[in-house]
Design an enzyme around this catalytic site. Structure first.
Site, mmCIF file in Angstrom:
data_model
loop_
_atom_site.group_PDB
_atom_site.id
_atom_site.type_symbol
_atom_site.label_atom_id
_atom_site.label_comp_id
_atom_site.label_asym_id
_atom_site.label_seq_id
_atom_site.Cartn_x
_atom_site.Cartn_y
_atom_site.Cartn_z
ATOM 1 N N SER A 230 13.121 2.674 3.434
ATOM 2 C CA SER A 230 13.658 3.406 4.587
ATOM 3 C C SER A 230 14.208 2.408 5.613
ATOM 4 O O SER A 230 13.897 1.219 5.558
ATOM 5 C CB SER A 230 12.544 4.247 5.228
ATOM 6 O OG SER A 230 11.504 3.396 5.705
ATOM 7 N N ARG B 51 7.084 0.816 13.619
ATOM 8 C CA ARG B 51 7.679 0.230 12.405
ATOM 9 C C ARG B 51 8.799 -0.755 12.747
ATOM 10 O O ARG B 51 9.381 -1.372 11.875
ATOM 11 C CB ARG B 51 8.251 1.320 11.498
ATOM 12 C CG ARG B 51 7.207 2.263 10.965
ATOM 13 C CD ARG B 51 7.795 3.238 9.945
ATOM 14 N NE ARG B 51 7.005 4.442 9.877
ATOM 15 C CZ ARG B 51 5.895 4.568 9.129
ATOM 16 N NH1 ARG B 51 5.496 3.587 8.369
ATOM 17 N NH2 ARG B 51 5.208 5.696 9.127
ATOM 18 N N PRO C 264 0.780 -1.231 0.000
ATOM 19 C CA PRO C 264 0.000 0.000 0.000
ATOM 20 C C PRO C 264 0.819 1.292 0.000
ATOM 21 O O PRO C 264 1.844 1.383 0.671
ATOM 22 C CB PRO C 264 -0.822 -0.105 1.304
ATOM 23 C CG PRO C 264 -0.106 -1.109 2.139
ATOM 24 C CD PRO C 264 0.519 -2.070 1.170
ATOM 25 N N ASN C 265 0.327 2.214 -0.777
ATOM 26 C CA ASN C 265 0.868 3.578 -0.906
ATOM 27 C C ASN C 265 2.157 3.651 -1.717
ATOM 28 O O ASN C 265 2.634 4.740 -2.018
ATOM 29 C CB ASN C 265 1.087 4.231 0.477
ATOM 30 C CG ASN C 265 -0.202 4.349 1.257
ATOM 31 O OD1 ASN C 265 -1.169 4.876 0.730
ATOM 32 N ND2 ASN C 265 -0.244 3.855 2.476
ATOM 33 N N ARG D 248 5.424 10.696 -2.819
ATOM 34 C CA ARG D 248 5.097 10.402 -1.417
ATOM 35 C C ARG D 248 6.318 10.646 -0.523
ATOM 36 O O ARG D 248 7.350 9.970 -0.692
ATOM 37 C CB ARG D 248 4.686 8.932 -1.309
ATOM 38 C CG ARG D 248 4.412 8.478 0.099
ATOM 39 C CD ARG D 248 4.338 6.958 0.195
ATOM 40 N NE ARG D 248 4.069 6.569 1.563
ATOM 41 C CZ ARG D 248 4.265 5.345 2.039
ATOM 42 N NH1 ARG D 248 4.741 4.388 1.251
ATOM 43 N NH2 ARG D 248 4.010 5.078 3.286
ATOM 44 N N ARG E 56 13.034 4.631 12.612
ATOM 45 C CA ARG E 56 11.802 5.422 12.541
ATOM 46 C C ARG E 56 10.906 5.132 13.753
ATOM 47 O O ARG E 56 11.381 4.666 14.766
ATOM 48 C CB ARG E 56 11.102 5.142 11.197
ATOM 49 C CG ARG E 56 12.002 5.490 9.998
ATOM 50 C CD ARG E 56 11.301 5.245 8.685
ATOM 51 N NE ARG E 56 10.109 6.090 8.565
ATOM 52 C CZ ARG E 56 9.152 5.871 7.662
ATOM 53 N NH1 ARG E 56 9.255 4.868 6.819
ATOM 54 N NH2 ARG E 56 8.103 6.666 7.607
ATOM 55 N N ALA F 191 3.057 -0.789 4.901
ATOM 56 C CA ALA F 191 2.475 -0.773 6.253
ATOM 57 C C ALA F 191 1.956 -2.149 6.682
ATOM 58 O O ALA F 191 1.916 -2.451 7.885
ATOM 59 C CB ALA F 191 1.358 0.259 6.316
ATOM 60 N N HIS G 92 3.779 -4.418 9.249
ATOM 61 C CA HIS G 92 3.683 -4.247 10.700
ATOM 62 C C HIS G 92 2.357 -4.752 11.273
ATOM 63 O O HIS G 92 2.186 -4.779 12.484
ATOM 64 C CB HIS G 92 3.859 -2.765 11.055
ATOM 65 C CG HIS G 92 4.983 -2.115 10.310
ATOM 66 N ND1 HIS G 92 6.296 -2.509 10.451
ATOM 67 C CD2 HIS G 92 5.003 -1.117 9.367
ATOM 68 C CE1 HIS G 92 7.069 -1.781 9.653
ATOM 69 N NE2 HIS G 92 6.301 -0.933 8.988
ATOM 70 N N HIS H 222 12.553 -2.843 2.552
ATOM 71 C CA HIS H 222 12.011 -1.524 2.881
ATOM 72 C C HIS H 222 12.954 -0.468 2.348
ATOM 73 O O HIS H 222 14.174 -0.593 2.498
ATOM 74 C CB HIS H 222 11.851 -1.347 4.399
ATOM 75 C CG HIS H 222 10.943 -2.374 4.979
ATOM 76 N ND1 HIS H 222 9.579 -2.319 4.822
ATOM 77 C CD2 HIS H 222 11.203 -3.513 5.670
ATOM 78 C CE1 HIS H 222 9.035 -3.369 5.404
ATOM 79 N NE2 HIS H 222 9.994 -4.120 5.911
ATOM 80 N N ASN I 32 8.011 -5.639 -0.737
ATOM 81 C CA ASN I 32 7.890 -4.499 0.166
ATOM 82 C C ASN I 32 6.413 -4.428 0.540
ATOM 83 O O ASN I 32 5.589 -3.925 -0.226
ATOM 84 C CB ASN I 32 8.354 -3.197 -0.491
ATOM 85 C CG ASN I 32 8.347 -2.044 0.501
ATOM 86 O OD1 ASN I 32 7.753 -2.135 1.580
ATOM 87 N ND2 ASN I 32 9.000 -0.948 0.147
ATOM 88 N N TYR J 262 11.339 8.498 1.232
ATOM 89 C CA TYR J 262 11.296 7.413 0.245
ATOM 90 C C TYR J 262 12.007 7.730 -1.074
ATOM 91 O O TYR J 262 12.049 6.875 -1.960
ATOM 92 C CB TYR J 262 9.834 7.021 -0.023
ATOM 93 C CG TYR J 262 9.136 6.510 1.223
ATOM 94 C CD1 TYR J 262 9.586 5.365 1.876
ATOM 95 C CD2 TYR J 262 8.043 7.183 1.767
ATOM 96 C CE1 TYR J 262 8.967 4.898 3.029
ATOM 97 C CE2 TYR J 262 7.409 6.719 2.919
ATOM 98 C CZ TYR J 262 7.883 5.583 3.542
ATOM 99 O OH TYR J 262 7.270 5.118 4.685
ATOM 100 N N ASP K 272 1.082 -15.498 7.090
ATOM 101 C CA ASP K 272 0.624 -16.866 6.849
ATOM 102 C C ASP K 272 0.740 -17.237 5.372
ATOM 103 O O ASP K 272 1.060 -18.379 5.033
ATOM 104 C CB ASP K 272 -0.822 -17.041 7.329
ATOM 105 C CG ASP K 272 -0.922 -17.072 8.859
ATOM 106 O OD1 ASP K 272 0.124 -17.155 9.523
ATOM 107 O OD2 ASP K 272 -2.053 -17.004 9.384
ATOM 108 N N GLU L 102 12.202 -9.667 2.283
ATOM 109 C CA GLU L 102 11.478 -8.465 2.769
ATOM 110 C C GLU L 102 12.346 -7.236 2.503
ATOM 111 O O GLU L 102 13.513 -7.205 2.903
ATOM 112 C CB GLU L 102 11.234 -8.622 4.277
ATOM 113 C CG GLU L 102 10.594 -7.402 4.919
ATOM 114 C CD GLU L 102 10.408 -7.577 6.431
ATOM 115 O OE1 GLU L 102 10.532 -8.703 6.952
ATOM 116 O OE2 GLU L 102 10.155 -6.542 7.093
HETATM 117 C C1 DQA Z 1 8.185 0.980 3.984
HETATM 118 C C2 DQA Z 1 8.239 1.201 5.502
HETATM 119 C C3 DQA Z 1 6.868 1.017 6.125
HETATM 120 O O1 DQA Z 1 6.952 1.234 7.540
HETATM 121 C C4 DQA Z 1 5.878 1.994 5.557
HETATM 122 O O2 DQA Z 1 4.594 1.772 6.073
HETATM 123 C C5 DQA Z 1 5.868 2.001 4.069
HETATM 124 C C6 DQA Z 1 7.120 1.845 3.334
HETATM 125 C C7 DQA Z 1 9.533 1.307 3.312
HETATM 126 O O3 DQA Z 1 9.687 0.905 2.157
HETATM 127 O O4 DQA Z 1 10.385 1.965 3.901
HETATM 128 O O5 DQA Z 1 4.827 2.218 3.451
HETATM 129 O O6 DQA Z 1 7.902 -0.388 3.757
#
Ligand code: DQA
Length: 142
Positions: free
Chosen positions: A97, A106, A9-10, A17, A102, A72, A75, A95, A69, A22, A82, A93
């Site tokens: 950032s 997170r 998401p996002n 953003r 942070r 959110a 978390h 990220h 990635n 990011y 699962d 995994e």
């Molecule tokens: C993220 C870190 C997450 O905490 C956050 O909710 C994101 C982006 C990152 O790529 O740093 O949406 O996964």
């Protein structure tokens, strides 16, 4: 090797953003960069803002490895954890950032324990490192 790059998401908003956190590169830049860096790898890209769509994608992907990635949902999502545990495909995994530098919420990942590894804090390069890690793993298995 076939690798799916999955963004949660996002992350469709990358580029505009919170660029201080990011960066200014977009998902299209990510795709272009990985395709030119790994021409011999069959890459698929998927992004969704919906937890269920991410689950469906993880279930059906026939790929040999996944770079994820989960944003959110990292978390919060037991369902995603699962799904990763259920599929027999290695998941890295990622990220952009450094989540540990942070907010405290997170710092915990629901999915790390079922992933083969975690890369956090290197921006877009993190995805490249993840693809390299999956390629090395595949080589090791031979
Ligand atoms: C993220 C870190 C997450 O905490 C956050 O909710 C994101 C982006 C990152 O790529 O740093 O949406 O996964």
């Amino acid at each position: 090797m076939r690798i799916a790059v999955v963004n949660g998401p996002n992350l469709n908003l990358l580029g505009t953003r919170e660029p201080n956190t990011y960066g200014s590169a977009t998902l299209a830049d990510l795709e272009q960069g990985l395709r030119s860096r790994f021409p011999a790898v069959e890459l698929a890209f998927f992004q969704s803002n919906h937890e269920g769509e991410l689950l469906d994608y993880l279930h059906r992907t026939g790929y040999d490895g996944i770079v994820l990635n989960a944003a959110a949902y990292t978390h919060t999502s037991i369902a995603l954890r699962d799904a990763i545990a259920a599929i027999k495909v290695p998941v890295v995994e990622v990220h952009l950032s450094n989540v540990h530098a942070r907010e405290e919420f997170r710092h915990h990942s629901m999915i790390s324990a079922v992933c083969v590894g975690v890369i956090s804090g290197f921006g877009m390069i993190g995805y490249e490192l993840a693809v390299r890690a999956l390629l090395e793993k595949e080589e090791e298995m031979k």
